[in-house]
Design an enzyme around this catalytic site. Structure first.
Site, PDB file in Angstrom:
ATOM      1  N   LYS B  52       0.817  -1.219   0.000  1.00  0.00           N
ATOM      2  CA  LYS B  52       0.000   0.000   0.000  1.00  0.00           C
ATOM      3  C   LYS B  52       0.848   1.266   0.000  1.00  0.00           C
ATOM      4  N   GLY B 181      -0.100 -15.021 -12.775  1.00  0.00           N
ATOM      5  CA  GLY B 181      -1.162 -15.095 -11.773  1.00  0.00           C
ATOM      6  C   GLY B 181      -1.948 -13.798 -11.716  1.00  0.00           C
ATOM      7  N   VAL B 184      -5.635 -11.378  -6.577  1.00  0.00           N
ATOM      8  CA  VAL B 184      -5.548 -10.035  -5.997  1.00  0.00           C
ATOM      9  C   VAL B 184      -4.101  -9.553  -5.936  1.00  0.00           C
ATOM     10  N   GLU B 204      -2.808 -15.421 -16.791  1.00  0.00           N
ATOM     11  CA  GLU B 204      -3.712 -16.097 -15.857  1.00  0.00           C
ATOM     12  C   GLU B 204      -4.174 -17.415 -16.479  1.00  0.00           C
ATOM     13  N   ALA B 269       3.072 -14.974  -8.959  1.00  0.00           N
ATOM     14  CA  ALA B 269       2.041 -14.632  -7.970  1.00  0.00           C
ATOM     15  C   ALA B 269       0.847 -15.545  -8.173  1.00  0.00           C
ATOM     16  N   VAL B 270       1.114 -16.850  -8.208  1.00  0.00           N
ATOM     17  CA  VAL B 270       0.000 -17.761  -8.482  1.00  0.00           C
ATOM     18  C   VAL B 270      -0.861 -18.036  -7.250  1.00  0.00           C
ATOM     19  N   ARG B 272      -0.623 -18.655  -2.515  1.00  0.00           N
ATOM     20  CA  ARG B 272       0.181 -18.759  -1.302  1.00  0.00           C
ATOM     21  C   ARG B 272      -0.114 -20.105  -0.652  1.00  0.00           C
ATOM     22  N   HIS B 443     -22.982  15.764   2.406  1.00  0.00           N
ATOM     23  CA  HIS B 443     -22.755  16.259   1.045  1.00  0.00           C
ATOM     24  C   HIS B 443     -21.628  17.271   1.066  1.00  0.00           C
TER      25      HIS B 443
HETATM   26  C1  LIG Z   1       1.755  -8.606  -1.560  1.00  0.00           C
HETATM   27  C2  LIG Z   1       0.672  -8.898  -0.587  1.00  0.00           C
HETATM   28  C3  LIG Z   1      -0.302  -7.940  -0.356  1.00  0.00           C
HETATM   29  C4  LIG Z   1      -1.312  -8.195   0.550  1.00  0.00           C
HETATM   30  N1  LIG Z   1      -2.258  -7.221   0.747  1.00  0.00           N
HETATM   31  C5  LIG Z   1      -3.242  -7.455   1.618  1.00  0.00           C
HETATM   32  C6  LIG Z   1      -4.213  -6.464   1.874  1.00  0.00           C
HETATM   33  O1  LIG Z   1      -4.179  -5.372   1.309  1.00  0.00           O
HETATM   34  N2  LIG Z   1      -5.199  -6.727   2.753  1.00  0.00           N
HETATM   35  C7  LIG Z   1      -5.276  -7.917   3.388  1.00  0.00           C
HETATM   36  O2  LIG Z   1      -6.184  -8.103   4.168  1.00  0.00           O
HETATM   37  N3  LIG Z   1      -4.369  -8.887   3.187  1.00  0.00           N
HETATM   38  C8  LIG Z   1      -3.354  -8.678   2.322  1.00  0.00           C
HETATM   39  N4  LIG Z   1      -2.422  -9.642   2.119  1.00  0.00           N
HETATM   40  C9  LIG Z   1      -2.551 -10.910   2.860  1.00  0.00           C
HETATM   41  C10 LIG Z   1      -2.039 -10.783   4.284  1.00  0.00           C
HETATM   42  O3  LIG Z   1      -0.712 -10.359   4.257  1.00  0.00           O
HETATM   43  C11 LIG Z   1      -2.191 -12.100   5.010  1.00  0.00           C
HETATM   44  O4  LIG Z   1      -3.516 -12.526   4.945  1.00  0.00           O
HETATM   45  C12 LIG Z   1      -1.806 -11.955   6.469  1.00  0.00           C
HETATM   46  O5  LIG Z   1      -0.487 -11.530   6.588  1.00  0.00           O
HETATM   47  C13 LIG Z   1      -2.003 -13.272   7.227  1.00  0.00           C
HETATM   48  O6  LIG Z   1      -1.641 -13.082   8.546  1.00  0.00           O
HETATM   49  P1  LIG Z   1      -1.100 -14.256   9.458  1.00  0.00           P
HETATM   50  O7  LIG Z   1      -0.854 -13.664  10.775  1.00  0.00           O
HETATM   51  O8  LIG Z   1      -1.997 -15.412   9.357  1.00  0.00           O
HETATM   52  O9  LIG Z   1       0.278 -14.724   8.775  1.00  0.00           O
HETATM   53  P2  LIG Z   1       1.589 -13.967   8.344  1.00  0.00           P
HETATM   54  O10 LIG Z   1       1.366 -12.532   8.154  1.00  0.00           O
HETATM   55  O11 LIG Z   1       2.118 -14.736   7.202  1.00  0.00           O
HETATM   56  O12 LIG Z   1       2.533 -14.103   9.601  1.00  0.00           O
HETATM   57  C14 LIG Z   1       3.036 -15.332  10.027  1.00  0.00           C
HETATM   58  C15 LIG Z   1       4.277 -15.092  10.824  1.00  0.00           C
HETATM   59  O13 LIG Z   1       4.614 -16.268  11.483  1.00  0.00           O
HETATM   60  C16 LIG Z   1       6.017 -16.471  11.413  1.00  0.00           C
HETATM   61  N5  LIG Z   1       6.235 -17.909  11.592  1.00  0.00           N
HETATM   62  C17 LIG Z   1       5.782 -18.918  10.804  1.00  0.00           C
HETATM   63  N6  LIG Z   1       6.127 -20.094  11.321  1.00  0.00           N
HETATM   64  C18 LIG Z   1       6.817 -19.837  12.449  1.00  0.00           C
HETATM   65  C19 LIG Z   1       7.427 -20.644  13.424  1.00  0.00           C
HETATM   66  N7  LIG Z   1       7.370 -21.970  13.350  1.00  0.00           N
HETATM   67  N8  LIG Z   1       8.051 -20.059  14.439  1.00  0.00           N
HETATM   68  C20 LIG Z   1       8.111 -18.718  14.538  1.00  0.00           C
HETATM   69  N9  LIG Z   1       7.554 -17.903  13.643  1.00  0.00           N
HETATM   70  C21 LIG Z   1       6.902 -18.461  12.619  1.00  0.00           C
HETATM   71  C22 LIG Z   1       6.396 -15.920  10.077  1.00  0.00           C
HETATM   72  O14 LIG Z   1       7.770 -15.554  10.058  1.00  0.00           O
HETATM   73  C23 LIG Z   1       5.478 -14.721   9.989  1.00  0.00           C
HETATM   74  O15 LIG Z   1       6.089 -13.580  10.534  1.00  0.00           O
HETATM   75  C24 LIG Z   1      -1.370  -9.420   1.242  1.00  0.00           C
HETATM   76  C25 LIG Z   1      -0.377 -10.386   1.022  1.00  0.00           C
HETATM   77  C26 LIG Z   1       0.627 -10.130   0.129  1.00  0.00           C
HETATM   78  C27 LIG Z   1       1.670 -11.163  -0.079  1.00  0.00           C
HETATM   79  C1  LIG Z   2     -18.973  28.428  -0.010  1.00  0.00           C
HETATM   80  C2  LIG Z   2     -19.988  27.475   0.503  1.00  0.00           C
HETATM   81  C3  LIG Z   2     -19.643  26.159   0.720  1.00  0.00           C
HETATM   82  C4  LIG Z   2     -20.573  25.260   1.195  1.00  0.00           C
HETATM   83  N1  LIG Z   2     -20.183  23.968   1.396  1.00  0.00           N
HETATM   84  C5  LIG Z   2     -21.084  23.067   1.863  1.00  0.00           C
HETATM   85  C6  LIG Z   2     -20.716  21.721   2.038  1.00  0.00           C
HETATM   86  O1  LIG Z   2     -19.585  21.311   1.761  1.00  0.00           O
HETATM   87  N2  LIG Z   2     -21.634  20.856   2.516  1.00  0.00           N
HETATM   88  C7  LIG Z   2     -22.886  21.270   2.821  1.00  0.00           C
HETATM   89  O2  LIG Z   2     -23.675  20.445   3.258  1.00  0.00           O
HETATM   90  N3  LIG Z   2     -23.280  22.539   2.649  1.00  0.00           N
HETATM   91  C8  LIG Z   2     -22.402  23.457   2.176  1.00  0.00           C
HETATM   92  N4  LIG Z   2     -22.792  24.745   1.984  1.00  0.00           N
HETATM   93  C9  LIG Z   2     -24.166  25.113   2.322  1.00  0.00           C
HETATM   94  C10 LIG Z   2     -25.151  24.718   1.207  1.00  0.00           C
HETATM   95  O3  LIG Z   2     -24.760  25.319  -0.001  1.00  0.00           O
HETATM   96  C11 LIG Z   2     -26.557  25.111   1.598  1.00  0.00           C
HETATM   97  O4  LIG Z   2     -26.902  24.557   2.828  1.00  0.00           O
HETATM   98  C12 LIG Z   2     -27.569  24.612   0.559  1.00  0.00           C
HETATM   99  O5  LIG Z   2     -27.275  25.142  -0.701  1.00  0.00           O
HETATM  100  C13 LIG Z   2     -28.978  24.959   0.969  1.00  0.00           C
HETATM  101  O6  LIG Z   2     -29.846  24.462   0.012  1.00  0.00           O
HETATM  102  P1  LIG Z   2     -31.257  25.144  -0.287  1.00  0.00           P
HETATM  103  O7  LIG Z   2     -31.875  24.316  -1.367  1.00  0.00           O
HETATM  104  O8  LIG Z   2     -31.991  25.324   0.959  1.00  0.00           O
HETATM  105  O9  LIG Z   2     -30.921  26.599  -0.822  1.00  0.00           O
HETATM  106  P2  LIG Z   2     -30.005  27.181  -1.962  1.00  0.00           P
HETATM  107  O10 LIG Z   2     -28.948  26.225  -2.361  1.00  0.00           O
HETATM  108  O11 LIG Z   2     -29.577  28.508  -1.508  1.00  0.00           O
HETATM  109  O12 LIG Z   2     -30.959  27.292  -3.200  1.00  0.00           O
HETATM  110  C14 LIG Z   2     -32.040  28.175  -3.220  1.00  0.00           C
HETATM  111  C15 LIG Z   2     -32.399  28.448  -4.656  1.00  0.00           C
HETATM  112  O13 LIG Z   2     -33.642  29.119  -4.684  1.00  0.00           O
HETATM  113  C16 LIG Z   2     -33.603  30.155  -5.636  1.00  0.00           C
HETATM  114  N5  LIG Z   2     -34.627  31.117  -5.230  1.00  0.00           N
HETATM  115  C17 LIG Z   2     -34.694  31.799  -4.069  1.00  0.00           C
HETATM  116  N6  LIG Z   2     -35.818  32.530  -4.024  1.00  0.00           N
HETATM  117  C18 LIG Z   2     -36.480  32.300  -5.189  1.00  0.00           C
HETATM  118  C19 LIG Z   2     -37.688  32.770  -5.739  1.00  0.00           C
HETATM  119  N7  LIG Z   2     -38.478  33.574  -5.069  1.00  0.00           N
HETATM  120  N8  LIG Z   2     -38.032  32.328  -6.964  1.00  0.00           N
HETATM  121  C20 LIG Z   2     -37.249  31.475  -7.658  1.00  0.00           C
HETATM  122  N9  LIG Z   2     -36.105  31.021  -7.194  1.00  0.00           N
HETATM  123  C21 LIG Z   2     -35.728  31.420  -5.952  1.00  0.00           C
HETATM  124  C22 LIG Z   2     -32.199  30.663  -5.567  1.00  0.00           C
HETATM  125  O14 LIG Z   2     -31.835  31.316  -6.763  1.00  0.00           O
HETATM  126  C23 LIG Z   2     -31.429  29.367  -5.350  1.00  0.00           C
HETATM  127  O15 LIG Z   2     -31.059  28.785  -6.596  1.00  0.00           O
HETATM  128  C24 LIG Z   2     -21.891  25.674   1.488  1.00  0.00           C
HETATM  129  C25 LIG Z   2     -22.251  27.000   1.256  1.00  0.00           C
HETATM  130  C26 LIG Z   2     -21.325  27.885   0.777  1.00  0.00           C
HETATM  131  C27 LIG Z   2     -21.743  29.298   0.521  1.00  0.00           C
END
Ligand SMILES: Cc1cc2nc3c(=O)[nH]c(=O)nc-3n(C[C@H](O)[C@H](O)[C@H](O)COP(=O)(O)OP(=O)(O)OC[C@H]3O[C@@H](n4cnc5c(N)ncnc54)[C@H](O)[C@@H]3O)c2cc1C
Ligand SMILES: Cc1cc2nc3c(=O)[nH]c(=O)nc-3n(C[C@H](O)[C@H](O)[C@H](O)COP(=O)(O)OP(=O)(O)OC[C@H]3O[C@@H](n4cnc5c(N)ncnc54)[C@H](O)[C@@H]3O)c2cc1C
Lengths: 62, 473, 473
Positions: B52, B181, B184, B204, B269-270, B272, B443
């Site tokens: 990652k 392979g 994933v 594959e 990468a076939v 494990r 939103h």
């Molecule tokens: C490239 C890659 C990417 C991956 N990405 C993801 C992901 O994004 N998300 C995800 O969920 N999974 C991912 N996985 C899978 C994940 O890594 C495994 O599912 C996970 O590590 C399993 O955990 P575990 O504890 O069972 O075994 P392991 O992580 O394999 O750990 C086992 C440990 O036991 C030790 N061990 C073994 N035998 C002995 C012994 N007899 N004595 C002492 N120590 C021992 C080993 O040295 C090792 O450290 C990925 C795997 C790979 C290869």
């Molecule tokens: C810079 C900025 C960033 C924002 N960011 C977020 C955000 O990230 N997340 C969030 O949830 N909210 C955000 N807001 C707030 C959000 O924009 C408002 O809460 C939302 O737009 C309210 O919706 P509304 O439909 O009540 O009114 P408005 O969006 O204000 O719409 C009212 C509409 O009615 C029309 N109107 C009014 N009177 C009349 C009339 N008499 N006849 C015909 N048309 C009329 C107007 O022209 C307008 O188009 C932000 C606001 C600003 C200013």
């Protein structure tokens, strides 16, 4: 949308269950206002209110 | 400091083992963990974390190619330096792995450096450079993890044939790479190398890459990767690797007959395989396994009493978060707090550009299992935030059952791996489409797309015209 | 096409009005919408959307300053071109606003171009360039929104004094800017201009900027903004703006006496006021208002039967997603599907770098209202994905009640505005900490931080040492 309650879903929300447990209320005795009749905290709170209200209220509700 | 008896002993300090150690210690147990190679295991050293970090770099580089339209001009093209990138990756890995060591110390977990082997009486022997140490434990958790599976074939152990253990410290970006392979790991590494400037071919064996992923999602990703110039060849069985003209030549049998592909590097990468080193004794004493993977019950206990197993050692999911959750559950059981591991809701994150994430059933699987389902998708192009950040490719897709429950959800698009948690929580918390619909989504955010997909499945999306919604259904 | 009677008439096509129109049409109603200026209202034209497009550009530019450590060298510094940035922003706005027009057409909503005025008998008169049109409606939804409030003071209508309606099309990046007002809009625009290269000063009358935000979160943001060189002056009441040496000089009374600040531009961002143009007749006929804002009941109906009001016109939240949800609810009620607007779970996204998002109560408010609460935070620096993308500043903070329910949650850090939805859904679905804990969060993602914060509140976080967890508690 009205739909049948899921057979495996618990018929109360998790918070409602914990709340009911605290007050020793059997969830099954409460009518749920949530989706598909799920018991929500609001429903439990109302049940608690009925339980803790004066006697007359309880009998009139029974 | 170290002792000869522990409440809980853990073999392997990957995301399975180290999490189990922490949880067991938090439950009051005296805990030992044995690690032979590196704290954090595959995940922190050669898996999730380095990949990652490098993917972040790759994506940053990739995004620079469209920076001009934001009004930002780079007077000269950016220069990528692999050594510095590797140094960044190493810093990230170092920080995380030393974090694990700190956590062990902070939770009073004794760490044994060496190969741990266990017997059925739960005696643990730690071997390092010919020296051994021994201790006993009430409970043992096996978390040995997995290692790359390298199929035996001519040339596979040659020079410039890498795997996911050995591809992290290249001196420079490969000119070209053949990834054997298309699972994933292969796909993520292919995306990474491509963005860093490598010409990538994926071979594959199956008819599809990412076979377990929902078909529609997979198809879009393949199209996007194709546009980016990644050559994906399916139905191609790799037979051998030979050296030719200073390149690696990979010979395959495809549905079109024999075909060969050449590149500077090959990445194997076939798949494990479980890492069973140190389990020889237990195997002899009857430890139950299934095609090499240790078998466990719902409590993650093996057939040998008091011995638990978790993570990549026990199944093919191969996901760190599954290993960690299993670590928590096994530690709970090993410390007298009965718990069951539940696999109903396992999110699957894939770090391509754009990202993919899914939870629950694919559409195909859901159709097979249920007669009454609704399937709907909502495009990122209709979400203000996605348009504002210029990332409009992809969609969110939900599969809803007759009670309004989530059977499956699939996201392809920006930030998919974070976003999927909303659906996971809905599934795990037994929420229906109604609760998602009632929840105000801020939103402008990408999370609005998740509510809109639900509205679409309910037949009343806001931000796509009704005809489009109907057609998509 | 257009008719003289409608089931539902909507005034204003902002995120409140246009969403209400779509929902009412989906319910089978014949719908008209009147818009005097621009489809999409404040939000799409001069609010959420342009600000987020420009903030995306600003953030991209900002991130280039730390690109070197990823191994990417820019041989020459990037050049920012305001005109091209504005063109990108315009393209985004155009795409979204024409999307709204398409949605109106697709849902068979008649659009009237002009100023709409309404009377208590629900006759709507549309005036445009001296021409008028008239129609009647069974129900009317007022969605007139809001406009910038410009306090009257000397110099406020001078040259180079902007507000959030007029700051989007500057020919070049201001050298320096004084932002009057440290609310969300002021702070976001300050961050944007700073990242684009402007020297920014914020003048806030209150003792704190972002007063309603959780104190701990607010303080961290102020520290980060300070490090970036943004000068935040609180307790400063602006008295006048005068021209001096080609600059704007803003004169204030502060707790340290009179102080003045000079810059090329001034941005007035003190607050917004409801837009009551077109409501004159209704006011005369007794429309109930509260300090200028239209008063409504739980069904969003005003005191005048059949007349509903939503969005910025009715309250001070000033959030687009609240306006939209109110639009859905009002449309449901207006089409005979009784519904109640619930304000318990309203997420508040703030697009600073890093982002802030919150839902529910602040810690202070929760302490006042409940005797038994647990408050815990989890730092991004302990999350693998945050480390891998180099964004470790900030934390997730949860406030948990005695039933394990979420009373409030606050995130400051990367992607906060998307992530907050997990907590919103938990609150709205009445889930407890247990369900969040049981939900497997994918690794490596930022969403893991949200589960860890919950674990921390439960006393057993994984990725911070117990001592740190205890201290934080
Ligand atoms: C490239 C890659 C990417 C991956 N990405 C993801 C992901 O994004 N998300 C995800 O969920 N999974 C991912 N996985 C899978 C994940 O890594 C495994 O599912 C996970 O590590 C399993 O955990 P575990 O504890 O069972 O075994 P392991 O992580 O394999 O750990 C086992 C440990 O036991 C030790 N061990 C073994 N035998 C002995 C012994 N007899 N004595 C002492 N120590 C021992 C080993 O040295 C090792 O450290 C990925 C795997 C790979 C290869
Ligand atoms: C810079 C900025 C960033 C924002 N960011 C977020 C955000 O990230 N997340 C969030 O949830 N909210 C955000 N807001 C707030 C959000 O924009 C408002 O809460 C939302 O737009 C309210 O919706 P509304 O439909 O009540 O009114 P408005 O969006 O204000 O719409 C009212 C509409 O009615 C029309 N109107 C009014 N009177 C009349 C009339 N008499 N006849 C015909 N048309 C009329 C107007 O022209 C307008 O188009 C932000 C606001 C600003 C200013």
């Amino acid at each position: 949308t009205q739909r049948p309650p899921h057979p495996n879903r618990t018929q109360a929300t998790p918070v409602a269950r914990r709340m009911a447990r605290e007050f020793n209320i059997d969830i099954a005795t409460i009518t749920g206002s949530g989706h598909a009749g799920r018991v929500r905290t609001e429903d439990v709170q109302q049940a608690i209110a009925r339980l803790t209200a004066p006697k007359e209220t309880i009998t009139s509700n029974a | 400091m170290t002792s000869t008896h522990y409440d809980v002993a853990i073999i392997g300090a990957g995301p399975g083992g180290y999490v189990a150690a922490i949880r067991a210690a938090q439950r009051g147990a005296k805990v030992a963990i044995v690690e032979k190679q590196y704290m954090g295991g595959t995940c922190l050293n050669v898996g999730c974390i380095p990949s990652k970090a490098m993917l972040h770099i790759a994506e940053t580089l990739h995004n620079l190619s469209s920076i001009e339209e934001l009004g930002i001009t780079l007077p000269q093209p950016p220069v990528f330096n692999m050594n510095k990138a590797v140094a960044f990756k190493d810093k990230v890995v170092k920080r995380m792995t030393s974090g694990v060591s700190t956590l062990m110390k902070g939770n009073n977990v004794d760490v044994f450096d060496g190969l741990g082997s266990v017997d059925a009486s739960r005696t643990v022997t730690v071997t390092k450079d010919g020296n051994t140490q021994q201790f006993s434990a009430d409970k043992v958790i096996l978390a040995n993890g997995s290692v790359p599976f390298i199929p035996s074939m001519p040339g596979v152990d040659g020079d410039k044939v890498m795997n996911s253990d050995t591809c992290w410290n290249l001196p420079k970006t490969p000119e070209s790479l053949i990834c054997v392979g298309g699972g994933v790991i292969g796909i993520e590494l292919a995306c990474m190398f491509e963005a860093l400037g490598t010409k990538v071919t994926i071979l594959e064996m199956l008819p599809n890459v990412l076979a377990p992923v929902d078909e529609e999602v997979r198809k879009l990703l393949v199209r996007i990767m194709g546009k980016r110039g990644i050559n994906i060849v399916t139905n191609a069985k790799v037979e051998s690797i030979v050296d030719e003209n200073g390149l690696k030549k990979v010979q395959t049998t495809t549905d079109k007959g024999e075909q060969s592909f050449s590149a500077e590097y090959v990445l194997m990468a076939v798949s494990r395989r479980p890492n069973t080193s140190g389990l020889e004794q237990l195997m002899e004493q009857g430890l139950d396994t299934d095609r090499g993977r240790v078998r466990v019950n719902d409590n993650l206990e093996t057939n040998l009493p008091g011995i638990y197993a978790i993570g990549d050692l026990i199944h093919g999911a191969g996901l760190a978060h599954v290993a960690s959750m299993e670590g928590e559950i096994a530690a709970d059981n090993a410390t007298g707090h009965p718990a069951i591991m539940n696999y109903d809701v396992v999110p699957n994150p894939i770090y391509t550009f754009p990202e993919i994430a899914s939870v629950g059933l694919t559409e195909a699987a859901a159709r097979e299992k249920y007669s009454e389902i609704r399937v709907e998708r909502f495009p990122w192009s209709a979400i203000g935030k996605a348009v504002a950040i210029g990332e409009t490719e992809g969609f969110t897709k939900v599969i809803i059952g007759k009670y309004g429950e989530f059977l499956g959800a699939h996201i392809i698009g920006p930030d998919a791996t974070n976003l999927i948690t909303e659906y996971s929580l809905a599934m795990r918390g037994e929420l229906t489409v109604d609760e998602v619909e009632e929840t105000i989504h801020p939103h402008p955010t990408l999370s609005e797309g998740l509510r809109e997909a639900v509205l679409a499945a309910e037949g009343h999306p806001i931000h796509i015209p009704p005809r489009q919604a109907a057609r998509a259904r």
